[in-house]
Design an enzyme around this catalytic site. Structure first.
Site, PDB file in Angstrom:
ATOM      1  N   GLU A 186       0.825  -1.209   0.000  1.00 50.07           N
ATOM      2  CA  GLU A 186       0.000   0.000   0.000  1.00 50.07           C
ATOM      3  C   GLU A 186       0.860   1.261   0.000  1.00 50.07           C
ATOM      4  O   GLU A 186       0.757   2.124   0.873  1.00 50.07           O
ATOM      5  CB  GLU A 186      -0.960  -0.037   1.185  1.00 50.07           C
ATOM      6  CG  GLU A 186      -1.945  -1.198   1.094  1.00 50.07           C
ATOM      7  CD  GLU A 186      -2.944  -1.241   2.232  1.00 50.07           C
ATOM      8  OE1 GLU A 186      -2.751  -0.519   3.224  1.00 50.07           O
ATOM      9  OE2 GLU A 186      -3.922  -2.003   2.133  1.00 50.07           O
ATOM     10  N   ASN A 220      17.554  -2.377  -0.129  1.00 49.95           N
ATOM     11  CA  ASN A 220      17.300  -1.612  -1.348  1.00 49.95           C
ATOM     12  C   ASN A 220      16.650  -2.535  -2.385  1.00 49.95           C
ATOM     13  O   ASN A 220      17.227  -2.890  -3.404  1.00 49.95           O
ATOM     14  CB  ASN A 220      18.609  -1.035  -1.899  1.00 49.95           C
ATOM     15  CG  ASN A 220      18.358   0.056  -2.921  1.00 49.95           C
ATOM     16  OD1 ASN A 220      17.533   0.939  -2.704  1.00 49.95           O
ATOM     17  ND2 ASN A 220      19.057   0.003  -4.033  1.00 49.95           N
ATOM     18  N   HIS A 254     -17.735  -9.918   5.896  1.00 50.29           N
ATOM     19  CA  HIS A 254     -16.340  -9.498   6.019  1.00 50.29           C
ATOM     20  C   HIS A 254     -15.708 -10.260   7.170  1.00 50.29           C
ATOM     21  O   HIS A 254     -16.246 -10.303   8.274  1.00 50.29           O
ATOM     22  CB  HIS A 254     -16.273  -7.992   6.297  1.00 50.29           C
ATOM     23  CG  HIS A 254     -14.870  -7.463   6.419  1.00 50.29           C
ATOM     24  ND1 HIS A 254     -14.522  -6.495   7.318  1.00 50.29           N
ATOM     25  CD2 HIS A 254     -13.736  -7.774   5.754  1.00 50.29           C
ATOM     26  CE1 HIS A 254     -13.227  -6.219   7.204  1.00 50.29           C
ATOM     27  NE2 HIS A 254     -12.735  -6.983   6.268  1.00 50.29           N
ATOM     28  N   HIS A 255     -14.551 -10.875   6.894  1.00 53.53           N
ATOM     29  CA  HIS A 255     -13.787 -11.585   7.917  1.00 53.53           C
ATOM     30  C   HIS A 255     -12.467 -10.856   8.113  1.00 53.53           C
ATOM     31  O   HIS A 255     -11.463 -11.181   7.467  1.00 53.53           O
ATOM     32  CB  HIS A 255     -13.526 -13.026   7.498  1.00 53.53           C
ATOM     33  CG  HIS A 255     -14.739 -13.898   7.510  1.00 53.53           C
ATOM     34  ND1 HIS A 255     -14.717 -15.209   7.083  1.00 53.53           N
ATOM     35  CD2 HIS A 255     -16.018 -13.660   7.891  1.00 53.53           C
ATOM     36  CE1 HIS A 255     -15.931 -15.732   7.199  1.00 53.53           C
ATOM     37  NE2 HIS A 255     -16.734 -14.803   7.690  1.00 53.53           N
ATOM     38  N   GLU A 256     -12.448  -9.852   8.975  1.00 51.81           N
ATOM     39  CA  GLU A 256     -11.188  -9.201   9.330  1.00 51.81           C
ATOM     40  C   GLU A 256     -10.519 -10.020  10.420  1.00 51.81           C
ATOM     41  O   GLU A 256     -11.110 -10.284  11.460  1.00 51.81           O
ATOM     42  CB  GLU A 256     -11.429  -7.767   9.819  1.00 51.81           C
ATOM     43  CG  GLU A 256     -10.191  -7.070  10.341  1.00 51.81           C
ATOM     44  CD  GLU A 256      -9.058  -7.051   9.317  1.00 51.81           C
ATOM     45  OE1 GLU A 256      -7.986  -7.613   9.626  1.00 51.81           O
ATOM     46  OE2 GLU A 256      -9.252  -6.496   8.221  1.00 51.81           O
ATOM     47  N   HIS A 310      -7.965  -8.988   1.259  1.00 52.87           N
ATOM     48  CA  HIS A 310      -7.275  -7.725   1.507  1.00 52.87           C
ATOM     49  C   HIS A 310      -6.044  -7.967   2.373  1.00 52.87           C
ATOM     50  O   HIS A 310      -5.981  -8.931   3.118  1.00 52.87           O
ATOM     51  CB  HIS A 310      -8.216  -6.716   2.155  1.00 52.87           C
ATOM     52  CG  HIS A 310      -9.105  -6.047   1.161  1.00 52.87           C
ATOM     53  ND1 HIS A 310      -9.300  -4.686   1.132  1.00 52.87           N
ATOM     54  CD2 HIS A 310      -9.833  -6.547   0.127  1.00 52.87           C
ATOM     55  CE1 HIS A 310     -10.116  -4.374   0.143  1.00 52.87           C
ATOM     56  NE2 HIS A 310     -10.460  -5.501  -0.482  1.00 52.87           N
ATOM     57  N   GLU A 311      -5.069  -7.058   2.242  1.00 48.13           N
ATOM     58  CA  GLU A 311      -3.730  -7.280   2.811  1.00 48.13           C
ATOM     59  C   GLU A 311      -3.224  -8.663   2.367  1.00 48.13           C
ATOM     60  O   GLU A 311      -2.853  -9.492   3.188  1.00 48.13           O
ATOM     61  CB  GLU A 311      -3.722  -7.147   4.344  1.00 48.13           C
ATOM     62  CG  GLU A 311      -4.038  -5.770   4.856  1.00 48.13           C
ATOM     63  CD  GLU A 311      -5.536  -5.444   4.800  1.00 48.13           C
ATOM     64  OE1 GLU A 311      -5.901  -4.309   4.421  1.00 48.13           O
ATOM     65  OE2 GLU A 311      -6.342  -6.336   5.132  1.00 48.13           O
ATOM     66  N   GLU A 335      -6.836  -7.073  -2.853  1.00 43.21           N
ATOM     67  CA  GLU A 335      -6.466  -5.667  -2.769  1.00 43.21           C
ATOM     68  C   GLU A 335      -5.018  -5.534  -3.254  1.00 43.21           C
ATOM     69  O   GLU A 335      -4.769  -5.435  -4.433  1.00 43.21           O
ATOM     70  CB  GLU A 335      -6.645  -5.185  -1.333  1.00 43.21           C
ATOM     71  CG  GLU A 335      -6.434  -3.694  -1.140  1.00 43.21           C
ATOM     72  CD  GLU A 335      -6.474  -3.319   0.328  1.00 43.21           C
ATOM     73  OE1 GLU A 335      -6.941  -2.222   0.638  1.00 43.21           O
ATOM     74  OE2 GLU A 335      -6.008  -4.118   1.169  1.00 43.21           O
ATOM     75  N   GLU A 354      -9.503   4.073  -0.048  1.00 42.05           N
ATOM     76  CA  GLU A 354      -9.687   4.538   1.333  1.00 42.05           C
ATOM     77  C   GLU A 354      -8.629   5.534   1.771  1.00 42.05           C
ATOM     78  O   GLU A 354      -8.865   6.338   2.687  1.00 42.05           O
ATOM     79  CB  GLU A 354      -9.722   3.340   2.291  1.00 42.05           C
ATOM     80  CG  GLU A 354      -8.420   2.584   2.441  1.00 42.05           C
ATOM     81  CD  GLU A 354      -8.268   1.460   1.444  1.00 42.05           C
ATOM     82  OE1 GLU A 354      -7.446   0.557   1.693  1.00 42.05           O
ATOM     83  OE2 GLU A 354      -8.967   1.487   0.410  1.00 42.05           O
TER      84      GLU A 354
END
Length: 734
Positions: free
Chosen positions: A186, A216, A433-435, A503-504, A522, A528
């Site tokens: 992100e 790097n 949603h499963h956070e 997501h993530e 995502e 967002e």
């Protein structure tokens, strides 16, 4: 069942001779000790050999010019085993051979795909009699290679400390990159000359909740373009990535600016090794896509071609339950601070005060019904509900997050069973949603119960999330342990007929070809960030950069479609930094088969012209084509709907400068039906230079065009866009 065909044909001796003669030989290497492969169209030539120190090497040319300078392959190990870096010899060579495949896609950018490649394998053996092989494919749009470790007489497993796969590019191309972060993608993209890239000096971790940058190195896909000053390769575009990442760490690429070496650096974990693998084993494919322009990169489907054909549906229903969908949901209002994920107030220690509601809970039965009514009224397919389950009071900012979330128990103000039934009656999917808050073991223990509950309620899709540092400590989002977890969720969800939007995530590497229920993810700095990022959100150039970087890997859940751009009254100091037409065009440019229209129902009702396009645009396509574009500047994408009227949707987005664009309508002619008159009705949503409180004003126009030789000219204002629907005009009586 998906149609799939693959064949391997050894080329005739005359053609083999042509292929070998077209390649120069490394010094001191006889021709029979190298593998020479040429792409089917003859533009790419690759050579694999060992140098005078016994180092396995690759070189490649593109259109007669050097693309890859000598690039070494090798491995080091954490178990005392000698490295595979030098003193290797070639045991055998097979190839060249022609490999062709054609296959249908149940959903995606196209109905079906075809690819052809020249293939070969080079087998190595070390001084210690350790055998290993490198498989190579050279395609018209690039090249790929992977390492295979067969079973060994004295070893049944390997502990890999590092993979040393190089892609040393000739010249000094411009690179568009994000840091080689072990936990997050992100980031905003940076643009620098490759061999001057200083990741640490340009690392911006603002608003990223979990980030780990150790060297790097850059993440993939990384996109590169040779400048016009490099007359040999001017304008050539390359993207470096990987394919078929299943049970191995994600790869970043470390940049040695002094030696001009670009080499894999695997994501690590808490162990001395980065990958523990059982033999036999094959690494992911290392991929290099090459094209004469940016559009050519975006039109490649290399990662899909390198994955295995569709696996058998564990439910026995031939994946018929995997359905692309367009949805709205209880999500944006939390990012605007209009509502909250949790239900309860908290004490000074951050603990929930059960029985003391703050009154701002978003996922209530009443509020969800409002979204269901809106979705049913306007023809959406589903409603996402975030914050429905218990645990949100302590989901972030706490060290001990194991056991916090319960994925089957709803808050008392949300009737899950009733809402699921109401959704079913309206013909809608309820998307849970499963956070996990990155407490992975907690989720592993509850997955079966959670997926079984969803299936029993007729829910067929879930959005997962992994915000925060991974538990157990020392593991990272992109390391081997988490790659294996992500794959377990895909396979476990498939057993219950559930599709995933992660997501993530770990990066997309084409696995969706094999597992169609892995629909989107995502893996980017999304919408967002416009609501709360301290550095002002996403600048206009971010989106046309994503189109030629992140989106090269596969579908992206960016959550486009914001229509109330000022974010007043909730976030008066923030705004969406693009125009309204830009937001509409993103639904075409940013492909996702499970596509969210992110804004609030009341905002859509206040913008009926914008809502009309959002309602019309599909999220599953018969064909797709990027017409033209430049990384970070602009992109024009056309896609054809499946079935229906044969409509074509076009989206164009711009960065922060005024731009005049021209494109031809050849793509319309190529995909016209036989009963088409050659004329099209064109509806256009565009920005006009009248500035309102929320940005450029939106205009909607209707016209007809003749596809023969038609050129379309239009201007795009800074941060603006252009969205169009082409409807074929049929012959009379048809």
């Amino acid at each position: 069942m998906i149609a799939s065909m693959a064949r391997s044909i050894f080329l005739p001796p005359v053609l083999i001779a042509i292929l070998l003669c077209s390649c120069s030989h490394p010094a001191d290497m006889p021709s029979d000790e190298q593998l020479s492969l040429v792409s089917p169209d003859g533009r790419i030539a690759l050579r694999a050999y060992v140098d005078t120190e016994g180092r396995p090497m690759l070189e490649a040319d593109w259109a007669g010019q050097t693309l890859l300078t000598p690039s070494a392959l090798g491995f080091t190990f954490a178990d005392g085993r000698p490295p595979l870096r030098s003193h290797q010899r070639i045991a055998s060579i097979s190839g060249p051979a022609l490999f062709e495949q054609s296959y249908a896609l149940p959903w995606g950018e196209a109905d079906s795909l075809y690819s052809e490649a020249t293939t070969g394998t080079i087998d190595f053996v070390s001084q210690e009699n350790f055998h290993w092989s490198v498989d190579i494919r050279v395609m018209n749009d690039g090249m790929a290679y992977r390492t295979r470790f067969p079973a060994q007489p004295n070893a049944d497993s390997l502990f890999i400390a590092e993979e040393h796969s190089q892609m040393n590019l000739a010249g000094d191309p411009t690179a568009w990159w994000i840091p080689g972060d072990w936990d997050s993608y992100e980031h905003l993209y940076h643009q620098t000359p490759l061999w001057s890239t200083d990741v640490k000096a340009n690392w911006d971790s603002l608003a990223i909740l979990c980030t780990t940058v150790k060297s790097n190195a850059v993440n993939t896909p990384v996109t590169l373009r040779w400048p016009d000053s490099d007359s040999a390769r001017a304008g050539t575009h390359v993207a470096i990535h990987e394919a078929a990442l299943y049970d191995y760490p994600g790869a970043t690429f470390r940049i040695d600016t002094a030696q001009r070496v670009l080499e894999t650096e695997l994501v690590g974990g808490p162990h001395p090794w980065k990958a523990a693998v059982a033999l036999p084993f094959a690494t992911p494919w290392r991929t290099l896509t090459v094209a004469p322009d940016a559009a050519g990169l975006a039109n490649s489907r290399m990662a899909l071609h390198l994955n295995a054909p569709q696996t058998e549906d564990p439910t026995g229903n031939d994946w018929s339950w995997v359905k692309p969908m367009k949805y709205v949901g209880i999500w944006w209002e939390m990012h605007l601070d209009k509502a909250k994920w949790s239900r309860w107030n908290q004490d000074e220690n951050g603990d929930a005060i059960i029985g003391d509601p703050h009154g701002l809970h978003g996922a209530t039965t009443e509020n969800t019904r409002r979204y269901l009514d809106f979705a049913a009224k306007h023809g959406f397919d589903g409603v996402l509900v975030e914050g429905w389950n218990t645990g949100w009071e302590k989901w972030i900012g706490f060290d001990d997050r194991e056991g916090v979330f319960d994925f089957v128990t709803a808050y008392g103000d949300f009737d899950l069973v009733q809402i699921a039934e109401e959704a079913r009656q309206k013909g809608l999917q309820l998307i849970a949603h499963h956070e996990t808050s990155a407490a992975v073991t907690t989720y592993e223990h509850q997955m079966d119960t959670a997926y079984a509950l969803m299936a029993s309620l007729g829910q067929r899709a879930v959005k997962t999330g992994y915000v925060g540092p991974i538990i157990p400590r020392g593991e990272h989002h992109h390391g081997q342990w988490m790659v294996q977890h992500y794959q377990r969720t895909v396979e476990r969800a498939a057993q219950y007929g559930i599709s995933l939007n992660i997501h993530e995530p770990i990066k997309d590497t084409g696995i969706r070809r094999t597992w169609p229920n892995l629909m989107s993810r995502e893996g980017a700095r999304g919408q967002e960030f416009n609501a709360w990022a301290a550095n002002g959100g996403n600048p206009p150039e971010h989106n046309p950069t994503l189109a030629f970087t992140r989106l090269l890997s596969g579908p992206m859940d960016f959550t486009p479609g914001a229509v109330h751009l000022s974010l007043d009254p909730y976030k008066p100091n923030n705004r969406v930094n693009t125009s309204l037409a830009h937001q509409l065009a993103l639904s075409v440019v940013f492909h996702s088969p499970i596509q969210m229209a992110c804004d609030l129902p009341e905002h859509y009702e206040a913008h009926p012209k914008a809502l009309a396009f959002i309602k019309a645009v599909p999220c599953d396509w018969a064909w797709s084509e990027v017409i033209e574009g430049e990384v970070g500047e602009y992109i024009i994408t056309a896609r054809g709907e499946k079935g229906g009227q044969g409509r074509v949707f076009l989206g164009a987005i711009n960065n922060g400068v005024l731009r005049e664009l021209t494109f031809t309508t050849d793509f319309l002619r190529e995909h016209s039906s036989t009963n088409h008159t050659g004329r099209w009705l064109v509806e256009t949503w565009s920005d006009i230079p009248t500035f309102t409180a929320t940005g450029w004003a939106l205009a909607v126009t209707r016209d007809t065009i003749d596809v023969e030789g038609e050129k379309i000219n239009f201007a795009m204002l800074p941060g603006a866009g252009n969205a169009r629907i082409f409807t074929p005009l049929k012959k009379d009586g048809e």
